[in-house]
Design a protein around this motif. Structure first.
Motif, short mmCIF file in Angstrom:
data_model
loop_
_atom_site.label_atom_id
_atom_site.label_comp_id
_atom_site.label_asym_id
_atom_site.label_seq_id
_atom_site.Cartn_x
_atom_site.Cartn_y
_atom_site.Cartn_z
N PHE A 72 53.95 85.09 62.45
CA PHE A 72 55.19 84.75 61.74
C PHE A 72 55.98 86.01 61.39
O PHE A 72 57.21 86.03 61.52
CB PHE A 72 54.89 83.95 60.48
CG PHE A 72 56.12 83.65 59.67
CD1 PHE A 72 57.04 82.72 60.12
CD2 PHE A 72 56.37 84.32 58.49
CE1 PHE A 72 58.19 82.45 59.39
CE2 PHE A 72 57.50 84.07 57.74
CZ PHE A 72 58.42 83.13 58.20
N ILE A 73 55.30 87.05 60.96
CA ILE A 73 55.98 88.32 60.65
C ILE A 73 56.64 88.87 61.92
O ILE A 73 57.78 89.33 61.89
CB ILE A 73 54.99 89.34 60.05
CG1 ILE A 73 54.57 88.88 58.65
CG2 ILE A 73 55.57 90.74 60.02
CD1 ILE A 73 53.41 89.66 58.06
N PHE A 74 55.90 88.82 63.03
CA PHE A 74 56.47 89.26 64.31
C PHE A 74 57.72 88.45 64.65
O PHE A 74 58.77 89.02 64.99
CB PHE A 74 55.44 89.13 65.43
CG PHE A 74 56.05 89.14 66.79
CD1 PHE A 74 56.58 90.31 67.31
CD2 PHE A 74 56.14 87.98 67.54
CE1 PHE A 74 57.18 90.32 68.56
CE2 PHE A 74 56.73 87.98 68.79
CZ PHE A 74 57.25 89.16 69.30
N PHE A 75 57.62 87.13 64.56
CA PHE A 75 58.75 86.28 64.92
C PHE A 75 59.94 86.50 63.98
O PHE A 75 61.08 86.55 64.42
CB PHE A 75 58.32 84.81 64.91
CG PHE A 75 59.37 83.87 65.42
CD1 PHE A 75 59.71 83.87 66.76
CD2 PHE A 75 60.01 82.99 64.58
CE1 PHE A 75 60.68 83.01 67.26
CE2 PHE A 75 60.97 82.12 65.05
CZ PHE A 75 61.31 82.14 66.40
N VAL B 174 51.31 93.45 69.52
CA VAL B 174 52.70 93.23 69.93
C VAL B 174 53.66 93.87 68.93
O VAL B 174 54.66 94.48 69.32
CB VAL B 174 52.98 91.71 70.09
CG1 VAL B 174 54.45 91.44 70.25
CG2 VAL B 174 52.22 91.16 71.28
N ILE B 175 53.36 93.75 67.65
CA ILE B 175 54.21 94.36 66.62
C ILE B 175 54.25 95.87 66.77
O ILE B 175 55.30 96.50 66.57
CB ILE B 175 53.71 93.95 65.21
CG1 ILE B 175 54.02 92.48 64.95
CG2 ILE B 175 54.34 94.83 64.13
CD1 ILE B 175 53.40 91.94 63.68
N ALA B 176 53.14 96.47 67.16
CA ALA B 176 53.05 97.93 67.25
C ALA B 176 53.67 98.49 68.53
O ALA B 176 53.87 99.70 68.63
CB ALA B 176 51.59 98.36 67.16
N ASP B 177 53.98 97.64 69.51
CA ASP B 177 54.49 98.12 70.78
C ASP B 177 56.01 98.29 70.72
O ASP B 177 56.75 97.35 70.43
CB ASP B 177 54.11 97.11 71.88
CG ASP B 177 54.43 97.63 73.26
OD1 ASP B 177 54.68 98.84 73.42
OD2 ASP B 177 54.42 96.80 74.20
N VAL B 178 56.48 99.48 71.02
CA VAL B 178 57.90 99.79 70.98
C VAL B 178 58.66 99.04 72.08
O VAL B 178 59.79 98.58 71.86
CB VAL B 178 58.14 101.32 71.11
CG1 VAL B 178 59.61 101.64 71.20
CG2 VAL B 178 57.49 102.05 69.96
N ASP B 179 58.05 98.89 73.24
CA ASP B 179 58.70 98.19 74.35
C ASP B 179 59.03 96.75 73.98
O ASP B 179 60.04 96.20 74.42
CB ASP B 179 57.82 98.21 75.60
CG ASP B 179 57.69 99.61 76.18
OD1 ASP B 179 58.58 100.44 75.92
OD2 ASP B 179 56.71 99.86 76.91
#
Length: 160
Positions: free
Chosen positions: A39-42, A95-100
């Motif tokens: 949810f934080i990611f979204f 996923v959150i940590a990936d800059v791409d």
């Protein structure tokens, strides 16, 4: 006074824009239940949409609908990756940590913004070019008919 009827295209657009926003909200609710990291990611991924919703003052909400659609298109592959992973929380953290990830998601929202800003200009140019071509065709037909009928038209003053 009778209520004003809407154009069918206008009501279809409003339905589509509302439907996209409902889907986005449903995904957010689903992610709250499944994983707080997802949810934080979204929520972070949909920031351009949230900002567009606050700043879009038009009655049709075209900007927010366009940005939301492209924002969802950018985030959807990562949401699918989260869903298919054995651990949603662990994958969400990666996923959150990936800059791409953020470049792709925000890039997609930026493309939506560019499309929203450029399409009206492009459409106006296409229609005005079409009108100029149509006018030149009609002028040629007018000259041809005038020559055929033996009518002299003064090019300085337009006919009434």
């Amino acid at each position: 006074m009778a209520p004003q009827q809407q154009n069918p295209d206008e009501s279809n657009f409003k339905f589509a824009a509302s439907f996209i926003k409902v889907i986005t909200f449903a995904i957010a609710l689903f992610l709250i239940v499944i994983s707080r990291y997802a949810f934080i990611f979204f929520s972070a991924a949909m920031l351009p949409t949230i900002i567009a919703l606050f700043f879009d003052r038009h009655t049709h909400k075209c900007a927010s609908a366009t940005i939301c659609t492209f924002n969802l298109i950018g985030a959807m592959p990562y949401l699918i990756r989260l869903w298919e992973s054995p651990s949603i929380n662990a994958m969400a953290k990666l996923v959150i940590a990936d800059v791409d990830t953020w470049m792709i998601i925000y890039g997609a929202a930026f493309v939506g913004q560019l499309l929203y800003m450029s399409m009206p200009l492009l459409i106006v140019r296409v229609y005005s070019a079409k009108a100029r071509v149509q006018a030149s065709i009609l002028e040629k037909k007018q000259k041809q008919l005038c020559e055929e009928w033996g009518i002299v038209v003064d090019e300085q003053t337009p006919p009434n």
